[in-house]
Design a protein around this motif. Structure first.
Motif, PDB file in Angstrom:
ATOM      1  N   ALA A   1      -9.206  -2.829  21.094  1.00 53.72           N
ATOM      2  CA  ALA A   1      -7.909  -3.396  21.491  1.00 53.72           C
ATOM      3  C   ALA A   1      -7.643  -4.674  20.701  1.00 53.72           C
ATOM      4  CB  ALA A   1      -7.900  -3.680  22.990  1.00 53.72           C
ATOM      5  N   SER A   2      -6.532  -4.695  19.967  1.00 56.34           N
ATOM      6  CA  SER A   2      -6.179  -5.860  19.158  1.00 56.34           C
ATOM      7  C   SER A   2      -5.498  -6.919  20.007  1.00 56.34           C
ATOM      8  CB  SER A   2      -5.258  -5.442  18.012  1.00 56.34           C
ATOM      9  OG  SER A   2      -4.773  -6.573  17.335  1.00 56.34           O
ATOM     10  N   LEU A   3      -5.839  -8.190  19.760  1.00 56.68           N
ATOM     11  CA  LEU A   3      -5.202  -9.295  20.469  1.00 56.68           C
ATOM     12  C   LEU A   3      -4.132  -9.989  19.627  1.00 56.68           C
ATOM     13  CD1 LEU A   3      -8.227 -11.014  22.252  1.00 56.68           C
ATOM     14  CD2 LEU A   3      -6.565  -9.435  23.208  1.00 56.68           C
ATOM     15  N   GLN A   4      -4.003  -9.583  18.365  1.00 55.18           N
ATOM     16  CA  GLN A   4      -3.067 -10.283  17.490  1.00 55.18           C
ATOM     17  C   GLN A   4      -1.631 -10.182  17.990  1.00 55.18           C
ATOM     18  OE1 GLN A   4      -4.126 -12.295  14.947  1.00 55.18           O
ATOM     19  NE2 GLN A   4      -6.056 -11.767  15.911  1.00 55.18           N
ATOM     20  N   TRP A   5      -1.259  -9.023  18.547  1.00 56.26           N
ATOM     21  CA  TRP A   5       0.111  -8.874  19.034  1.00 56.26           C
ATOM     22  C   TRP A   5       0.330  -9.680  20.312  1.00 56.26           C
ATOM     23  CZ3 TRP A   5       1.280  -6.620  23.802  1.00 56.26           C
ATOM     24  CH2 TRP A   5       0.225  -5.997  24.444  1.00 56.26           C
ATOM     25  N   VAL A   6      -0.748  -9.942  21.062  1.00 54.64           N
ATOM     26  CA  VAL A   6      -0.617 -10.723  22.294  1.00 54.64           C
ATOM     27  C   VAL A   6      -0.194 -12.152  21.969  1.00 54.64           C
ATOM     28  CG1 VAL A   6      -1.841 -11.568  24.341  1.00 54.64           C
ATOM     29  CG2 VAL A   6      -2.334  -9.287  23.446  1.00 54.64           C
ATOM     30  N   TYR A   7      -0.702 -12.700  20.853  1.00 47.56           N
ATOM     31  CA  TYR A   7      -0.374 -14.075  20.485  1.00 47.56           C
ATOM     32  C   TYR A   7       1.112 -14.244  20.175  1.00 47.56           C
ATOM     33  CZ  TYR A   7      -5.446 -14.225  19.906  1.00 47.56           C
ATOM     34  OH  TYR A   7      -6.801 -14.117  20.106  1.00 47.56           O
ATOM     35  N   LYS A   8       1.807 -13.130  19.896  1.00 44.11           N
ATOM     36  CA  LYS A   8       3.234 -13.216  19.567  1.00 44.11           C
ATOM     37  C   LYS A   8       4.085 -13.567  20.779  1.00 44.11           C
ATOM     38  CE  LYS A   8       2.849 -10.003  15.683  1.00 44.11           C
ATOM     39  NZ  LYS A   8       3.301  -8.714  15.111  1.00 44.11           N
ATOM     40  N   PHE A   9       3.510 -13.509  21.987  1.00 43.99           N
ATOM     41  CA  PHE A   9       4.250 -13.920  23.171  1.00 43.99           C
ATOM     42  C   PHE A   9       4.475 -15.433  23.175  1.00 43.99           C
ATOM     43  CE2 PHE A   9       2.797  -9.823  24.900  1.00 43.99           C
ATOM     44  CZ  PHE A   9       3.976  -9.374  25.480  1.00 43.99           C
ATOM     45  N   ALA A  10       3.607 -16.170  22.487  1.00 43.27           N
ATOM     46  CA  ALA A  10       3.713 -17.631  22.469  1.00 43.27           C
ATOM     47  C   ALA A  10       4.868 -18.077  21.575  1.00 43.27           C
ATOM     48  CB  ALA A  10       2.409 -18.252  21.984  1.00 43.27           C
ATOM     49  N   GLN A  11       5.461 -19.219  21.935  1.00 42.68           N
ATOM     50  CA  GLN A  11       6.547 -19.760  21.132  1.00 42.68           C
ATOM     51  C   GLN A  11       6.049 -20.258  19.789  1.00 42.68           C
ATOM     52  OE1 GLN A  11       8.320 -22.735  23.657  1.00 42.68           O
ATOM     53  NE2 GLN A  11       9.373 -21.236  24.942  1.00 42.68           N
ATOM     54  N   ARG A  12       4.778 -20.633  19.739  1.00 44.21           N
ATOM     55  CA  ARG A  12       4.178 -20.995  18.466  1.00 44.21           C
ATOM     56  C   ARG A  12       2.757 -20.444  18.433  1.00 44.21           C
ATOM     57  NH1 ARG A  12       3.399 -27.555  19.053  1.00 44.21           N
ATOM     58  NH2 ARG A  12       1.709 -27.551  20.574  1.00 44.21           N
ATOM     59  N   ASP A  13       2.285 -20.186  17.231  1.00 43.53           N
ATOM     60  CA  ASP A  13       0.988 -19.547  17.050  1.00 43.53           C
ATOM     61  C   ASP A  13      -0.128 -20.407  17.653  1.00 43.53           C
ATOM     62  OD1 ASP A  13      -1.247 -18.190  16.233  1.00 43.53           O
ATOM     63  OD2 ASP A  13      -0.674 -18.072  14.126  1.00 43.53           O
ATOM     64  N   PRO A  14      -0.913 -19.851  18.612  1.00 42.95           N
ATOM     65  CA  PRO A  14      -2.009 -20.645  19.192  1.00 42.95           C
ATOM     66  C   PRO A  14      -3.216 -20.774  18.272  1.00 42.95           C
ATOM     67  CG  PRO A  14      -1.987 -18.433  20.123  1.00 42.95           C
ATOM     68  CD  PRO A  14      -0.759 -18.535  19.254  1.00 42.95           C
ATOM     69  N   HIS A  15      -3.197 -20.057  17.139  1.00 43.05           N
ATOM     70  CA  HIS A  15      -4.290 -20.138  16.154  1.00 43.05           C
ATOM     71  C   HIS A  15      -5.644 -19.824  16.800  1.00 43.05           C
ATOM     72  CE1 HIS A  15      -1.571 -21.698  13.135  1.00 43.05           C
ATOM     73  NE2 HIS A  15      -1.162 -22.632  13.972  1.00 43.05           N
ATOM     74  N   LEU A  16      -5.675 -18.778  17.611  1.00 46.32           N
ATOM     75  CA  LEU A  16      -6.932 -18.341  18.209  1.00 46.32           C
ATOM     76  C   LEU A  16      -7.577 -17.292  17.312  1.00 46.32           C
ATOM     77  CD1 LEU A  16      -5.796 -18.086  21.934  1.00 46.32           C
ATOM     78  CD2 LEU A  16      -7.159 -19.880  20.882  1.00 46.32           C
ATOM     79  N   PRO A  17      -8.909 -17.283  17.212  1.00 47.50           N
ATOM     80  CA  PRO A  17      -9.573 -16.400  16.255  1.00 47.50           C
ATOM     81  C   PRO A  17      -9.878 -15.000  16.784  1.00 47.50           C
ATOM     82  CG  PRO A  17     -11.187 -17.827  17.279  1.00 47.50           C
ATOM     83  CD  PRO A  17      -9.842 -18.204  17.871  1.00 47.50           C
ATOM     84  N   PHE A  18      -9.696 -14.776  18.095  1.00 48.33           N
ATOM     85  CA  PHE A  18     -10.109 -13.508  18.690  1.00 48.33           C
ATOM     86  C   PHE A  18      -9.255 -12.364  18.142  1.00 48.33           C
ATOM     87  CE2 PHE A  18     -10.292 -16.963  21.882  1.00 48.33           C
ATOM     88  CZ  PHE A  18     -11.650 -17.202  21.787  1.00 48.33           C
ATOM     89  N   ASP A  19      -9.909 -11.241  17.794  1.00 48.16           N
ATOM     90  CA  ASP A  19      -9.196 -10.184  17.095  1.00 48.16           C
ATOM     91  C   ASP A  19      -9.301  -8.844  17.828  1.00 48.16           C
ATOM     92  OD1 ASP A  19      -7.782  -8.818  15.230  1.00 48.16           O
ATOM     93  OD2 ASP A  19      -9.179  -9.092  13.587  1.00 48.16           O
ATOM     94  N   ILE A  20     -10.341  -8.070  17.574  1.00 51.70           N
ATOM     95  CA  ILE A  20     -10.493  -6.728  18.150  1.00 51.70           C
ATOM     96  C   ILE A  20     -11.495  -6.783  19.299  1.00 51.70           C
ATOM     97  CG2 ILE A  20     -11.052  -4.327  17.707  1.00 51.70           C
ATOM     98  CD1 ILE A  20      -8.599  -5.331  16.232  1.00 51.70           C
ATOM     99  N   VAL A  21     -11.055  -6.308  20.481  1.00 54.56           N
ATOM    100  CA  VAL A  21     -11.856  -6.433  21.699  1.00 54.56           C
ATOM    101  C   VAL A  21     -12.335  -5.063  22.168  1.00 54.56           C
ATOM    102  CG1 VAL A  21     -11.820  -7.137  24.124  1.00 54.56           C
ATOM    103  CG2 VAL A  21     -10.656  -8.521  22.406  1.00 54.56           C
TER     104      VAL A  21
END
Length: 698
Positions: free
Chosen positions: A231-251
């Motif tokens: 499960a990719s988390l990259q699309w989840v970060y798009k909910f934020a108004q600005r990029d949280p710059h978190l490194p977590f990727d495939i879960v």
């Protein structure tokens, strides 16, 4: 006993025959009283009336598993949609109670859909076609006093495709096609149990295997567990108004104790996650809650491990909308700095060492205790090493003096302290014994890594002995201020060549290599102490120089080639030994040779532009009471001149002891009370053969 067995067996056989007969009789009755065309018409009419939308059914037949319909399509009411189909199923099967059918009271056991397509399309008003459909059904039901309850036991979805099309901005990341396989058991039309479920997320975002119990009696609530696969988390970060710059990727992993309501989503996860652009894997175990309205993420009682580093995450609160961490508490941390950089990109790549301790943050306030061991930073050089210290942080305040370290291989002491209560401003003092800049390798301009200093650092650097090329500097002091992508040199002072150099400058670190701008002033520089690489120049120039220089350069390989700027020089009590001018005189002026070999000047003034190893001499003027010498033209660092013009000027007093016949020759160069002799230099200026005496006005 045997008689009883035979008796029961006989009864079972008779019962089976009776039941089978009833089934076939029932099916025959269905065919007789409910022919396929009639059933298609009934289903089509009732569905169109209920949904107020066009319905098509290609064909229908009966089987032991129930009513089988093919190519069932329900069209969207809005003709303006690019995708007019609302629902479409390759095959739909209704399994029901034959006896209830005969009584005209449907009790549906199973609804089975194969190849079901559902298109959820949002309009300009932010509402979807499914929302509009549900609202219409509710309104119609209220007007008619409600429909008779339909008893439904199970729904089976096989290769269902759910498309979310053009959703509003706040759920835009969810857009795409979801492939769903699942069995949903229904009880009393309000309890639902989801089993054998597989949801493939859009755009290769992974697969979710949920097992849920859903209760809609009062308010929606779902409980259960889910397995995550790639499960990719990259699309989840798009909910934020600005990029949280978190490194977590495939879960990958399992989420237990899931609870989903209209207000929150929570669960206990035991997962592993890859980290962007690395081969490292994070293993995490803890609880997480996400609130729906304010989109806050609350992580607690978690443990994380990556490579040889680990930490407890007692609390971690993330404001998903803003992409900000609002609160955290890390305890029992034991981290390699190389691993910590995976989570803190601002840390430079060459940093190494080990830290342990705890750190917390809440309402803008940091507290903690961090113990560092063997902290070092290495790029192309061993920049910093040998740091072993403990730093206490109390309500955003730190103060640590005389930390032993090695800076560019030299013994040093570093002191650091906060200068405000917001943990945004720091003061740093560095004292170093000696630094040899000749041993420092600069970048080659190919690095894409850039530095962004997240706080403001003011401070002072003191180097007792500093050397570069053949120059040596004593007691070099630098006052600086650094923030974001800029380092300001507020003041620099050093002693060299028996004089003093002061100035200021700026270092821009926004590019691949630092760009330096300086403005310098020098006083009382003893020229004859300068050691030139060309031995022919040593011990030929004397005097004390004052002046200014504005120089720009790039700190990378071959730094001298990048220097550009201007220098203005004034020399007092100047003297030139073995000038070479005497060798450039024609035979008729040979009487002047001894007078021009060594020259003394009251003042020498120079102005030159610098471009790497090339110099443009705008003017170089040597002044004395009876003699003047001016030079302009191009020269490089190898002392090769190109079209360099020189004028030698002297008066009668200078040649008062020259024999009269020779003086007569000077008359052709006379101009008022002065004699002006032009020269042209091309080639090495230390060789007199490259000096050509010209005619007057040539």
């Amino acid at each position: 006993m045997k008689k009883d067995t035979k008796k029961y067996l006989k009864i079972a056989v008779i019962a089976s025959v009776i039941i089978t007969s009833l089934i076939f009789i029932s099916i025959s009755l269905v065919y007789k009283f409910y022919p396929a065309d009639s059933v298609i018409r009934i289903i089509k009419n009732r569905t169109e009336a209920l949904l107020n939308r066009k319905v098509e059914i290609s064909s229908l037949h009966y089987s032991l598993k129930g009513i089988v319909m093919h190519d069932v399509t329900i069209y969207d009411k809005s003709s303006g949609n690019d995708e007019p189909v609302l629902f479409k199923a390759d095959e739909a099967v209704i399994t029901f109670s034959i006896f209830s059918l005969i009584k005209k009271d449907f009790s549906i056991h199973t609804l089975y859909f194969k190849g079901l397509d559902i298109n959820c399309i949002y309009g300009k008003d932010g509402k979807s076609n499914l929302q509009n459909l549900a609202a219409e059904i509710k309104e119609n039901t209220a007007k008619t006093g409600g429909e008779k309850n339909i008893k439904l036991s199970k729904i089976i979805l096989n290769d269902c495709r759910f498309r979310l099309i053009d959703p509003p901005h706040f759920i835009k990341p969810l857009e795409g096609e979801y492939r769903i396989n699942s069995t949903v058991s229904v009880k009393e039309n309000r309890f639902f149990k989801v089993t054998d479920a597989k949801i493939t997320l859009p755009s290769r975002r992974g697969i979710v295997y949920p097992e849920l119990n859903i209760d809609t009696t009062d308010a929606f609530i779902a409980k259960g567990k889910a397995k995550l696969e790639n499960a990719s988390l990259q699309w989840v970060y798009k909910f934020a108004q600005r990029d949280p710059h978190l490194p977590f990727d495939i879960v990958n992993g399992q989420v237990n104790d899931i609870e989903i309501t209209s207000e929150h989503i929570k669960g206990k996860a035991k997962v592993s996650s890859s980290l962007k652009n690395t081969k490292s894997i994070l293993f995490a175990d803890g609880s997480c809650t996400v609130t729906v309205d304010d989109r806050m993420v609350y992580i607690k009682e978690a443990k994380g491990k990556v490579n040889t580093s680990s930490s407890n995450v007692d609390i971690l609160n993330i404001a998903a909308r803003k992409g900000e961490i609002t609160k955290f508490s890390f305890t029992n941390a034991a981290l390699q700095l190389s691993d910590l950089k995976l989570f803190l990109p601002p840390l430079p790549s060459g940093i190494s060492g080990f830290v342990r301790g705890y750190l917390s943050f809440e309402s803008g306030v940091y507290n903690g205790k961090i113990e560092g061991s063997n902290i070092a930073y290495k790029g192309k050089n061993d920049i910093l090493s040998g740091i072993n210290t403990t730093i206490d942080i109390n309500h955003n305040q730190i103060k640590k003096e005389n930390i032993q370290a090695s800076l560019f291989g030299s013994n040093s002491k570093i002191s650091i302290a906060t200068t405000d209560t917001r943990f945004k401003n720091f003061y740093m003092a560095i004292n170093c014994d000696r630094i040899n800049l000749n041993n420092i390798q600069f970048g080659d301009g190919t690095s894409e890594k850039k530095i962004d200093i997240p706080v403001t650092i003011a401070g002072k650097i003191n180097v007792n002995d500093l050397s570069y090329d053949n120059f040596f500097f004593k007691n070099t002091n630098v006052d600086f201020s650094a923030a974001k992508k800029n380092i300001r040199i507020l003041n620099i002072s050093t002693s060299s060549l028996s004089g003093v150099i002061t100035g200021s400058g700026n270092i821009d670190i926004s590019g691949t290599d630092p760009y330096v701008q300086t403005s310098l002033k020098f006083n009382n520089i003893k020229i004859n102490d300068i050691k030139f690489k060309n031995e022919k120049l040593n011990n030929r120039f004397f005097g004390f120089a004052d002046g200014t220089a504005s120089l720009n350069m790039i700190l990378k390989e071959n730094i001298i080639d990048t220097i550009k700027g201007n220098a203005v020089i004034t020399v007092t009590k100047g003297k030139m030994v073995n000038t070479g001018i005497q060798d450039g005189l024609i035979i008729f002026l040979s009487e002047l040779r001894y007078k021009l070999k060594d020259l003394e000047f009251n003042k020498i003034y120079g102005n030159l532009d610098i471009a790497g190893k090339n110099f443009r001499i705008n003017s170089f003027i040597f002044n004395s009471e009876d003699l003047r010498l001016s030079v302009n033209g191009n020269l490089n660092s190898d002392l090769i001149a190109r079209d360099m013009n020189m004028k030698l000027e002297f008066n009668n007093h200078f040649i008062k002891d020259v024999p009269r016949p020779a003086v007569a020759v000077f008359n052709q160069y006379s101009s008022g009370k002065w004699y002006i002799i032009p020269f042209l230099l091309n080639g090495n200026i230390t060789e007199s053969k490259n000096m050509k005496m010209l005619k007057k006005n040539q």
